[in-house]
Design a protein around this motif. Structure first.
Motif, PDB file in Angstrom:
ATOM      1  N   PRO A 187       0.810  -1.238   0.000  1.00 31.46           N
ATOM      2  CA  PRO A 187       0.000   0.000   0.000  1.00 31.46           C
ATOM      3  C   PRO A 187       0.836   1.277   0.000  1.00 31.46           C
ATOM      4  N   ARG A 188       2.061   1.194   0.505  1.00 36.97           N
ATOM      5  CA  ARG A 188       2.923   2.382   0.554  1.00 36.97           C
ATOM      6  C   ARG A 188       3.641   2.622  -0.769  1.00 36.97           C
ATOM      7  N   LEU A 189       3.541   1.656  -1.693  1.00 36.92           N
ATOM      8  CA  LEU A 189       4.299   1.746  -2.942  1.00 36.92           C
ATOM      9  C   LEU A 189       3.417   1.947  -4.166  1.00 36.92           C
ATOM     10  N   ILE A 190       2.139   2.252  -3.936  1.00 38.63           N
ATOM     11  CA  ILE A 190       1.211   2.431  -5.049  1.00 38.63           C
ATOM     12  C   ILE A 190       1.698   3.548  -5.984  1.00 38.63           C
ATOM     13  N   ARG A 191       1.736   3.227  -7.280  1.00 42.77           N
ATOM     14  CA  ARG A 191       2.145   4.138  -8.338  1.00 42.77           C
ATOM     15  C   ARG A 191       3.620   4.552  -8.245  1.00 42.77           C
ATOM     16  N   LYS A 192       4.394   3.836  -7.463  1.00 39.73           N
ATOM     17  CA  LYS A 192       5.830   4.123  -7.388  1.00 39.73           C
ATOM     18  C   LYS A 192       6.609   3.087  -8.195  1.00 39.73           C
ATOM     19  N   ARG A 193       7.741   3.500  -8.719  1.00 42.65           N
ATOM     20  CA  ARG A 193       8.651   2.570  -9.367  1.00 42.65           C
ATOM     21  C   ARG A 193       9.453   1.856  -8.288  1.00 42.65           C
ATOM     22  N   VAL A 194       9.507   0.531  -8.392  1.00 43.65           N
ATOM     23  CA  VAL A 194      10.084  -0.276  -7.324  1.00 43.65           C
ATOM     24  C   VAL A 194      11.132  -1.231  -7.897  1.00 43.65           C
ATOM     25  N   LEU A 195      12.358  -1.085  -7.457  1.00 48.96           N
ATOM     26  CA  LEU A 195      13.439  -1.992  -7.827  1.00 48.96           C
ATOM     27  C   LEU A 195      13.378  -3.232  -6.938  1.00 48.96           C
ATOM     28  N   ILE A 196      13.301  -4.410  -7.553  1.00 50.93           N
ATOM     29  CA  ILE A 196      13.268  -5.668  -6.815  1.00 50.93           C
ATOM     30  C   ILE A 196      14.643  -6.319  -6.887  1.00 50.93           C
ATOM     31  N   CYS A 197      15.288  -6.504  -5.746  1.00 42.82           N
ATOM     32  CA  CYS A 197      16.559  -7.219  -5.669  1.00 42.82           C
ATOM     33  C   CYS A 197      16.402  -8.393  -4.707  1.00 42.82           C
ATOM     34  N   THR A 198      16.707  -9.580  -5.177  1.00 38.85           N
ATOM     35  CA  THR A 198      16.572 -10.778  -4.357  1.00 38.85           C
ATOM     36  C   THR A 198      17.521 -11.842  -4.880  1.00 38.85           C
ATOM     37  N   ASP A 199      17.726 -12.887  -4.101  1.00 38.29           N
ATOM     38  CA  ASP A 199      18.569 -14.003  -4.518  1.00 38.29           C
ATOM     39  C   ASP A 199      17.739 -15.210  -4.938  1.00 38.29           C
ATOM     40  N   ASN A 200      16.430 -15.035  -5.083  1.00 38.46           N
ATOM     41  CA  ASN A 200      15.540 -16.154  -5.343  1.00 38.46           C
ATOM     42  C   ASN A 200      14.573 -15.804  -6.483  1.00 38.46           C
ATOM     43  N   ARG A 201      14.570 -16.590  -7.543  1.00 39.07           N
ATOM     44  CA  ARG A 201      13.726 -16.292  -8.709  1.00 39.07           C
ATOM     45  C   ARG A 201      12.240 -16.368  -8.377  1.00 39.07           C
ATOM     46  N   ASP A 202      11.868 -17.329  -7.547  1.00 40.40           N
ATOM     47  CA  ASP A 202      10.455 -17.460  -7.177  1.00 40.40           C
ATOM     48  C   ASP A 202       9.979 -16.235  -6.405  1.00 40.40           C
ATOM     49  N   VAL A 203      10.838 -15.725  -5.524  1.00 42.28           N
ATOM     50  CA  VAL A 203      10.493 -14.531  -4.758  1.00 42.28           C
ATOM     51  C   VAL A 203      10.314 -13.346  -5.690  1.00 42.28           C
ATOM     52  N   ARG A 204      11.196 -13.218  -6.670  1.00 47.72           N
ATOM     53  CA  ARG A 204      11.078 -12.094  -7.592  1.00 47.72           C
ATOM     54  C   ARG A 204       9.773 -12.176  -8.390  1.00 47.72           C
ATOM     55  N   SER A 205       9.438 -13.373  -8.856  1.00 50.34           N
ATOM     56  CA  SER A 205       8.185 -13.537  -9.604  1.00 50.34           C
ATOM     57  C   SER A 205       6.987 -13.182  -8.732  1.00 50.34           C
ATOM     58  N   TYR A 206       7.037 -13.615  -7.478  1.00 46.63           N
ATOM     59  CA  TYR A 206       5.936 -13.303  -6.563  1.00 46.63           C
ATOM     60  C   TYR A 206       5.841 -11.799  -6.322  1.00 46.63           C
ATOM     61  N   ALA A 207       6.996 -11.150  -6.127  1.00 42.53           N
ATOM     62  CA  ALA A 207       7.005  -9.707  -5.868  1.00 42.53           C
ATOM     63  C   ALA A 207       6.476  -8.925  -7.063  1.00 42.53           C
ATOM     64  N   MET A 208       6.846  -9.347  -8.272  1.00 43.86           N
ATOM     65  CA  MET A 208       6.349  -8.661  -9.464  1.00 43.86           C
ATOM     66  C   MET A 208       4.828  -8.720  -9.531  1.00 43.86           C
ATOM     67  N   ASP A 209       4.266  -9.846  -9.098  1.00 41.36           N
ATOM     68  CA  ASP A 209       2.811 -10.019  -9.136  1.00 41.36           C
ATOM     69  C   ASP A 209       2.139  -9.315  -7.958  1.00 41.36           C
ATOM     70  N   ALA A 210       2.806  -9.328  -6.789  1.00 44.50           N
ATOM     71  CA  ALA A 210       2.209  -8.752  -5.586  1.00 44.50           C
ATOM     72  C   ALA A 210       2.133  -7.229  -5.651  1.00 44.50           C
ATOM     73  N   LEU A 211       3.004  -6.622  -6.414  1.00 42.56           N
ATOM     74  CA  LEU A 211       3.051  -5.159  -6.504  1.00 42.56           C
ATOM     75  C   LEU A 211       2.339  -4.686  -7.770  1.00 42.56           C
ATOM     76  N   LYS A 212       1.102  -5.126  -7.953  1.00 43.09           N
ATOM     77  CA  LYS A 212       0.347  -4.829  -9.169  1.00 43.09           C
ATOM     78  C   LYS A 212       0.048  -3.341  -9.333  1.00 43.09           C
ATOM     79  N   CYS A 213      -0.019  -2.639  -8.212  1.00 44.54           N
ATOM     80  CA  CYS A 213      -0.347  -1.206  -8.283  1.00 44.54           C
ATOM     81  C   CYS A 213       0.909  -0.332  -8.311  1.00 44.54           C
TER      82      CYS A 213
END
Length: 326
Positions: A187-213
């Motif tokens: 909710p704090r990142l709505i309409r913001k550009r968000v850089l995702i850095c992680t060591d896990n591909r599954d986590v990155r895929s989940y984060a890309m989907d979770a931050l739909k807004c």
């Protein structure tokens, strides 16, 4: 090496932050007691020689930045502390022995370190331990990326536009409740550009989907390691892959350091990842970041990339082009 040389061999164990912390601890001791510091980082999270990635910016430092076969032969001829590993450099095997002793020699059980509170008569001291903390932040003020690494990082980040927030999630050897973390943060990142850095591909895929807004993106590739740690040498089959993984980690670190804010949470052990702490430190200390890159400022990186580092849009990457003006 001369017979009169007083040496300190630092052979860290652990990931990036642990490695930098142990080198800084030894650098301070070597300077205080007039010893030449030798760094041996092939078995660390760097997965290569220190000079593959860094150089010391202080010209008065007495440093031998990597261990050659000739160096090992010379070290094996010296009296050392701990004495149990004398003559066995390149052969002794560290073993984790708990928080009290940290790492010990597998053959003898001797702790692979010495008392840092005093000087010692032996010509060679050996420190081969793990352990994180904030020593790494101090070391960053005394080193800079080697020219090829700095160039690779700036090339990867040159086209990224400013004005984004960064998220770091560690989820391989250390686990994170990343789903709860992202749900609270979204909710704090709505309409913001968000850089995702992680060591896990599954986590990155989940984060890309979770931050739909939001407008999530990333800047480096992630190999398919099936949840294995990215900083462990045996998880790769070639030196080129190891080097690329390390350069990618530094690229993520710098990209996080350039973010307007860095968000992370604790791992299951109860503390933040050392990588997260380093990123936060760099974001709050831009002079250290620019020094690391060998620049006086970040003017060489005015426009930051909003897509994949190779110029292709990643599958599943949700970016609103009109909002980003591209």
């Amino acid at each position: 090496m001369r017979d009169s040389d007083r040496l300190l061999l630092c052979s860290p164990i652990g990931g990036l932050n642990d490695t930098l912390c142990q080198i800084e601890k030894c650098r301070r001791y070597a300077k205080a007691y007039d010893r030449t510091l030798i760094t041996d980082t092939v078995r660390t999270g760097l997965m290569g020689h220190f000079t593959d990635y860094f150089e010391f910016s202080d010209c008065d430092e007495k440093i031998i930045p990597w261990v050659s076969a000739d160096c090992i032969e010379a070290l094996n001829a010296l009296d050392c502390r701990p004495p149990e590993i004398a003559g066995r450099f390149g052969k002794y095997v560290p073993r984790w022995a708990g928080c009290g002793k940290n790492h010990v020699d597998q053959l003898t059980g001797a702790q692979l370190s010495f008392d840092f509170a005093c000087d010692h008569p032996e010509p060679l001291l050996v420190h081969s331990q793990s352990g994180g903390g904030s020593y790494s932040q101090s070391l960053l003020s005394h080193i800079r990326f080697s020219a090829p690494v700095a160039r690779a990082i700036t090339d990867a980040l040159r086209d990224i536009e400013p004005g984004y927030v960064g998220i770091h999630i560690r989820h391989t050897d250390h686990q994170t409740d990343y789903k709860m973390f992202l749900a609270a943060l979204a909710p704090r990142l709505i309409r913001k550009r968000v850089l995702i850095c992680t060591d896990n591909r599954d986590v990155r895929s989940y984060a890309m989907d979770a931050l739909k807004c939001s407008y999530p993106f990333f800047v480096t590739e992630l190999p398919d390691q099936a949840g294995k740690a990215l900083h462990v040498s045996k998880n790769y089959t070639s030196d080129d892959d190891r080097r690329q993984a390390t350069v990618n980690a530094f690229t993520d670190l710098v990209a996080l350091g350039m973010a307007d804010a860095v968000h992370f949470t604790t791992v299951s052990a109860g503390w933040p990842s050392g990588f997260s702490s380093l990123a936060k430190f760099l974001s709050e200390n831009q002079s250290v970041l620019t020094s690391l890159l060998g620049q006086s400022d970040l003017s060489g990186l005015p426009a930051r990339r909003t897509a994949r580092r190779y110029g292709r849009i990643m599958r599943g990457l949700r970016i609103a082009r009109d909002a980003l003006h591209i």
